[in-house]
Design a protein around this motif. Sequence first.
Motif, mmCIF file in Angstrom:
data_model
loop_
_atom_site.group_PDB
_atom_site.id
_atom_site.type_symbol
_atom_site.label_atom_id
_atom_site.label_comp_id
_atom_site.label_asym_id
_atom_site.label_seq_id
_atom_site.Cartn_x
_atom_site.Cartn_y
_atom_site.Cartn_z
ATOM 1 N N VAL A 17 0.836 -1.199 0.000
ATOM 2 C CA VAL A 17 0.000 0.000 0.000
ATOM 3 C C VAL A 17 0.870 1.249 0.000
ATOM 4 O O VAL A 17 1.853 1.305 0.725
ATOM 5 C CB VAL A 17 -0.876 0.068 1.284
ATOM 6 C CG1 VAL A 17 -1.937 1.154 1.133
ATOM 7 C CG2 VAL A 17 -1.489 -1.256 1.604
ATOM 8 N N GLN A 81 -2.908 0.377 -4.162
ATOM 9 C CA GLN A 81 -2.375 -0.982 -4.012
ATOM 10 C C GLN A 81 -1.354 -1.199 -5.131
ATOM 11 O O GLN A 81 -1.627 -0.913 -6.296
ATOM 12 C CB GLN A 81 -3.553 -1.956 -4.105
ATOM 13 C CG GLN A 81 -3.313 -3.326 -3.525
ATOM 14 C CD GLN A 81 -2.415 -4.179 -4.385
ATOM 15 O OE1 GLN A 81 -1.226 -4.358 -4.087
ATOM 16 N NE2 GLN A 81 -2.966 -4.686 -5.456
ATOM 17 N N TYR A 117 -4.070 -3.465 2.282
ATOM 18 C CA TYR A 117 -4.672 -2.396 1.471
ATOM 19 C C TYR A 117 -6.050 -2.023 2.014
ATOM 20 O O TYR A 117 -6.334 -0.863 2.306
ATOM 21 C CB TYR A 117 -4.753 -2.855 0.017
ATOM 22 C CG TYR A 117 -5.529 -1.944 -0.899
ATOM 23 C CD1 TYR A 117 -5.107 -0.641 -1.139
ATOM 24 C CD2 TYR A 117 -6.683 -2.393 -1.523
ATOM 25 C CE1 TYR A 117 -5.825 0.192 -1.978
ATOM 26 C CE2 TYR A 117 -7.400 -1.576 -2.370
ATOM 27 C CZ TYR A 117 -6.976 -0.281 -2.592
ATOM 28 O OH TYR A 117 -7.695 0.549 -3.435
#
Length: 244
Positions: A17, A81, A117
């Motif tokens: 992330v 992501q 994420y």
Amino acid sequence: MNEMPDSLLAADEAAPVTVYNENGRSPFLIVADHAGNSMPRALRQLGVPEAERERHIAWDIGVAGLCRVVADALDATLVQQNYSRLVIDCNRTPIPGNMGLSEGQKVARIREIFRPYHDRIETELDRRRQAGRPTALIAMHSFTPVFKGVARPWHVGVLYNRDPRFAHLLMALLKREEGLVVGDNAPYSVTDASDYTIPVHGERRGLHHVAVEVRQDLIADDKGQCAWGALLARLLAQAYRELD
Ligand SMILES: [Zn+2]
């Protein structure tokens, strides 16, 4: 016993992330599920040739740059992501390295990429709720201009499911732009089966939300990303002002 280890990412590999403009002050939270095409080394590229990993099957081309332009223009936080959708979003194309995955291997992908994420998005949304901040969730994607040999006519698609309010406002504004062909839940739509981000983070929390798909040839370079980023930022802000 499967000899593949159940851990996936080594310490020196990319984080799953990235949060950009973490202290953005606007109501918008921009999320990009398919912003990157990184591959965990442990997966040995999933048996997918390099050329394929550059293509749209691996990621949403142009979206990372587009989202930064939108985030800057709106002073919005962006959560993206970074790993290829071939790793975690395996329902589109048969991928050699995704055949016959063990439970442990599936769990590792969820635990090390999918969960961090979505947990980061949840943390951000919780923080805003506690602070009494209004939020509109904007999920950004891009789509290939030609699919199965057929050219797609849309420049941009607006996607929604149970709650069309924000999507309909944005779509009406896009349709007013000269020469734009706008997809209404096209080329994809949001469903519980095909999507996670909008149903879970948007609908279940009762937040205003929309998913936007931009055609990849329009945002393949900086110039396109800047132009489309500016357009979307302007119309997202306007749609938000038009909400009750
Ligand atoms: Zn996508």
